[in-house]
Design a protein around this motif. Sequence first.
Motif, PDB file in Angstrom:
ATOM      1  N   THR A  10     -21.297  39.096 -11.775  1.00 57.31           N
ATOM      2  CA  THR A  10     -22.707  39.095 -12.160  1.00 57.31           C
ATOM      3  C   THR A  10     -23.368  37.763 -11.852  1.00 57.31           C
ATOM      4  N   LEU A  11     -22.566  36.771 -11.538  1.00 60.35           N
ATOM      5  CA  LEU A  11     -23.104  35.462 -11.197  1.00 60.35           C
ATOM      6  C   LEU A  11     -23.068  35.276  -9.687  1.00 60.35           C
ATOM      7  N   GLU A  12     -24.120  34.737  -9.138  1.00 54.49           N
ATOM      8  CA  GLU A  12     -24.173  34.504  -7.703  1.00 54.49           C
ATOM      9  C   GLU A  12     -23.181  33.405  -7.313  1.00 54.49           C
ATOM     10  N   ASP A  13     -22.787  33.414  -6.056  1.00 48.71           N
ATOM     11  CA  ASP A  13     -21.765  32.488  -5.575  1.00 48.71           C
ATOM     12  C   ASP A  13     -22.119  31.033  -5.823  1.00 48.71           C
ATOM     13  N   HIS A  14     -23.384  30.678  -5.724  1.00 49.07           N
ATOM     14  CA  HIS A  14     -23.789  29.272  -5.845  1.00 49.07           C
ATOM     15  C   HIS A  14     -24.569  29.022  -7.143  1.00 49.07           C
ATOM     16  N   THR A  15     -24.220  29.772  -8.163  1.00 47.00           N
ATOM     17  CA  THR A  15     -24.884  29.651  -9.455  1.00 47.00           C
ATOM     18  C   THR A  15     -23.842  29.438 -10.544  1.00 47.00           C
ATOM     19  N   ALA A  16     -24.207  28.686 -11.565  1.00 48.27           N
ATOM     20  CA  ALA A  16     -23.338  28.499 -12.731  1.00 48.27           C
ATOM     21  C   ALA A  16     -24.211  28.313 -13.960  1.00 48.27           C
ATOM     22  N   PHE A  17     -23.658  28.638 -15.109  1.00 48.51           N
ATOM     23  CA  PHE A  17     -24.399  28.554 -16.369  1.00 48.51           C
ATOM     24  C   PHE A  17     -23.772  27.498 -17.273  1.00 48.51           C
ATOM     25  N   PHE A  18     -24.622  26.732 -17.929  1.00 47.35           N
ATOM     26  CA  PHE A  18     -24.171  25.739 -18.911  1.00 47.35           C
ATOM     27  C   PHE A  18     -25.096  25.816 -20.116  1.00 47.35           C
ATOM     28  N   GLY A  19     -24.512  26.036 -21.274  1.00 45.73           N
ATOM     29  CA  GLY A  19     -25.312  26.126 -22.495  1.00 45.73           C
ATOM     30  C   GLY A  19     -24.510  25.646 -23.680  1.00 45.73           C
ATOM     31  N   GLY A  20     -25.104  25.751 -24.860  1.00 48.05           N
ATOM     32  CA  GLY A  20     -24.346  25.335 -26.028  1.00 48.05           C
ATOM     33  C   GLY A  20     -25.179  25.061 -27.254  1.00 48.05           C
ATOM     34  N   GLU A  21     -24.536  24.453 -28.213  1.00 50.79           N
ATOM     35  CA  GLU A  21     -25.148  24.146 -29.508  1.00 50.79           C
ATOM     36  C   GLU A  21     -24.837  22.703 -29.892  1.00 50.79           C
ATOM     37  N   ILE A  22     -25.864  21.975 -30.306  1.00 53.33           N
ATOM     38  CA  ILE A  22     -25.707  20.593 -30.779  1.00 53.33           C
ATOM     39  C   ILE A  22     -25.894  20.580 -32.290  1.00 53.33           C
ATOM     40  N   ASN A  48     -31.067  24.794 -32.410  1.00 47.59           N
ATOM     41  CA  ASN A  48     -30.399  23.638 -31.779  1.00 47.59           C
ATOM     42  C   ASN A  48     -29.467  24.062 -30.643  1.00 47.59           C
ATOM     43  N   ARG A  49     -29.866  25.146 -29.945  1.00 48.37           N
ATOM     44  CA  ARG A  49     -29.086  25.625 -28.807  1.00 48.37           C
ATOM     45  C   ARG A  49     -29.876  25.396 -27.520  1.00 48.37           C
ATOM     46  N   PHE A  50     -29.160  25.366 -26.421  1.00 50.94           N
ATOM     47  CA  PHE A  50     -29.805  25.166 -25.123  1.00 50.94           C
ATOM     48  C   PHE A  50     -29.096  25.995 -24.069  1.00 50.94           C
ATOM     49  N   LYS A  51     -29.775  26.204 -22.947  1.00 50.04           N
ATOM     50  CA  LYS A  51     -29.143  26.898 -21.821  1.00 50.04           C
ATOM     51  C   LYS A  51     -29.752  26.388 -20.526  1.00 50.04           C
ATOM     52  N   TYR A  52     -28.879  26.337 -19.510  1.00 52.19           N
ATOM     53  CA  TYR A  52     -29.319  25.804 -18.224  1.00 52.19           C
ATOM     54  C   TYR A  52     -28.538  26.491 -17.110  1.00 52.19           C
ATOM     55  N   THR A  53     -29.233  26.801 -16.012  1.00 54.78           N
ATOM     56  CA  THR A  53     -28.597  27.439 -14.869  1.00 54.78           C
ATOM     57  C   THR A  53     -28.587  26.489 -13.682  1.00 54.78           C
ATOM     58  N   PHE A  54     -27.406  26.272 -13.115  1.00 52.48           N
ATOM     59  CA  PHE A  54     -27.264  25.478 -11.899  1.00 52.48           C
ATOM     60  C   PHE A  54     -27.431  26.405 -10.700  1.00 52.48           C
ATOM     61  N   ASN A  55     -28.316  26.052  -9.791  1.00 53.73           N
ATOM     62  CA  ASN A  55     -28.529  26.827  -8.575  1.00 53.73           C
ATOM     63  C   ASN A  55     -28.286  25.962  -7.347  1.00 53.73           C
ATOM     64  N   ASP A  56     -27.554  26.512  -6.366  1.00 47.62           N
ATOM     65  CA  ASP A  56     -27.300  25.793  -5.111  1.00 47.62           C
ATOM     66  C   ASP A  56     -26.891  24.346  -5.353  1.00 47.62           C
ATOM     67  N   PHE A  57     -25.849  24.151  -6.132  1.00 48.42           N
ATOM     68  CA  PHE A  57     -25.428  22.819  -6.543  1.00 48.42           C
ATOM     69  C   PHE A  57     -24.083  22.471  -5.915  1.00 48.42           C
ATOM     70  N   GLU A  58     -23.784  21.193  -5.905  1.00 49.88           N
ATOM     71  CA  GLU A  58     -22.482  20.739  -5.434  1.00 49.88           C
ATOM     72  C   GLU A  58     -21.530  20.686  -6.620  1.00 49.88           C
ATOM     73  N   PRO A  59     -20.439  21.449  -6.607  1.00 47.20           N
ATOM     74  CA  PRO A  59     -19.508  21.463  -7.741  1.00 47.20           C
ATOM     75  C   PRO A  59     -18.945  20.069  -8.014  1.00 47.20           C
ATOM     76  N   GLY A  60     -18.652  19.821  -9.261  1.00 48.54           N
ATOM     77  CA  GLY A  60     -18.062  18.533  -9.609  1.00 48.54           C
ATOM     78  C   GLY A  60     -18.325  18.169 -11.052  1.00 48.54           C
ATOM     79  N   LEU A  61     -18.152  16.908 -11.358  1.00 46.68           N
ATOM     80  CA  LEU A  61     -18.367  16.418 -12.717  1.00 46.68           C
ATOM     81  C   LEU A  61     -19.833  16.074 -12.930  1.00 46.68           C
ATOM     82  N   PHE A  62     -20.416  16.652 -13.959  1.00 47.79           N
ATOM     83  CA  PHE A  62     -21.744  16.311 -14.423  1.00 47.79           C
ATOM     84  C   PHE A  62     -21.588  15.744 -15.833  1.00 47.79           C
ATOM     85  N   SER A  63     -22.654  15.242 -16.401  1.00 44.83           N
ATOM     86  CA  SER A  63     -22.614  14.735 -17.778  1.00 44.83           C
ATOM     87  C   SER A  63     -23.855  15.211 -18.522  1.00 44.83           C
ATOM     88  N   PHE A  64     -23.723  15.313 -19.825  1.00 47.39           N
ATOM     89  CA  PHE A  64     -24.913  15.569 -20.645  1.00 47.39           C
ATOM     90  C   PHE A  64     -25.018  14.483 -21.707  1.00 47.39           C
TER      91      PHE A  64
END
Length: 460
Positions: A10-22, A48-64
């Motif tokens: 259900t997720l496109e090849d160059h898409t990823a989801f990042f979400g959560g609760e603080i 206090n929840r969030f969601k974000y979709t990565f599109n056409d991104f370079e895989p690797g380490l990100f930070s929040f």
Amino acid sequence: MFSCKKDKKTLEDHTAFFGGEIINPSTNYIIIFKSSEIIDTVYLDSNNRFKYTFNDFEPGLFSFYDGKESQSFLIQPQDSIMVRVNTVEFDESLVFNGIGEKENNYLMDLFLETEKQEQEILKISQLEPKEFETKLSKIRDAKLEKLSKFNRKHKTTKLFNTYAKANINYNYYYSKEAYPFINYSENEEAIFNKLPSDFFDFRSEIDYNNETLKDYRPYVSFLRFHFNNIALQEHFKHSKDDTYNNQSLDYNLDKLTLIEQKVSDTFIKNRLLYYNMIKFINASKSVDDYDTLLKSFQAKSTNNEQKFKATKLVNSYKLLKPGQIIPDLMVIDKNEEAKHLKDIINKPTIIYFWDAMDRYHLKVSHERAKDLQKKYPEFDIIAISINALSSREQAEILQRNNFNLNNEYHFENVEKAIELLSLKPVNKVFIVDKNAVIVNPKANMFDVMMETELLGLINK
């Protein structure tokens, strides 16, 4: 918590989801970044929840970053990751769920395990070289075996293994490079000379130009220490020194030369050159040496922005020499009242700074200040945050760490203050007299020589 999508199709090849609760958020948003580049600002909802979709991104380490602390996460195509974190115990409470959870939880556990082992490694660094090597190798071998079992149990990616192995290996390499500096039995040159001939054989495995790891903390930390070490060994060959002196101009010139010779990746090379240039300027009290190292740095770096910043910093430090009045910046007290920095100095004063993102320095600097205040009541001790915080937010951070709010301030204009006082790194300490005249712009709270300096001022 809301659910993650489990079907990768259900997720496109160059898409990823990042979400959560603080839990216990300090702000109503998080910032997602990679390297020093901000990717996006994501706002929390009413829960206090969030969601974000990565599109056409370079895989690797990100930070929040939640406004007070940050942590990295691995994101790859088709991942759907949820994070849950309580800011009261940030790293210890952080848990990942969803597609990609196992890899991220593993890397997080590895990070926490390495932190816990710091004291153990410090202790074994007092042993003789062979015994130290044996014990250190056992620590690395246990981690590699654990990783091997994890890989056999789970279908992991090549990218995950790159980071996991780099964490294990480069922390191991770091500990070996640090050994001559931690072992206090003799001076550094004597320790180098007593090391087994194969002690640094691992250096043949170093990749100085690993673009994947260029922002990975274990790799970056290792390279910094490694060049300290090999430059010192080179320096000993043509000098009469036998101990480490990070304020030696010749030693630092050797370091810049070795970086230029061994690193070809432009990003990694420029960053190492800049880091060591700034480190020298922040440590050395010999203003006359600044221009010499700056000239060498400018000849080797290809980053015009960093060259401009280094030049600006050198010129700034020339205005912070002993005998100059400290720049008249505006600071905000715990009651949100703005005051001139000079106006809150009424007797000899120690001024130190802290950053909410550096929890360790925040704690040890305040504890040290408390100790100094008891021993030297003749001085005022002022703490100033370099964060763009309100007085309420600053108070919450301090109270959470069990520190009171007396003599605590933050800057009205943080960027201006950092520039005029050259507050990088944050562990800089100013000693000024009762008239706000600079006595020492580069004191070190944890150096025994600082107390000698304080006694000298008292006896004047």
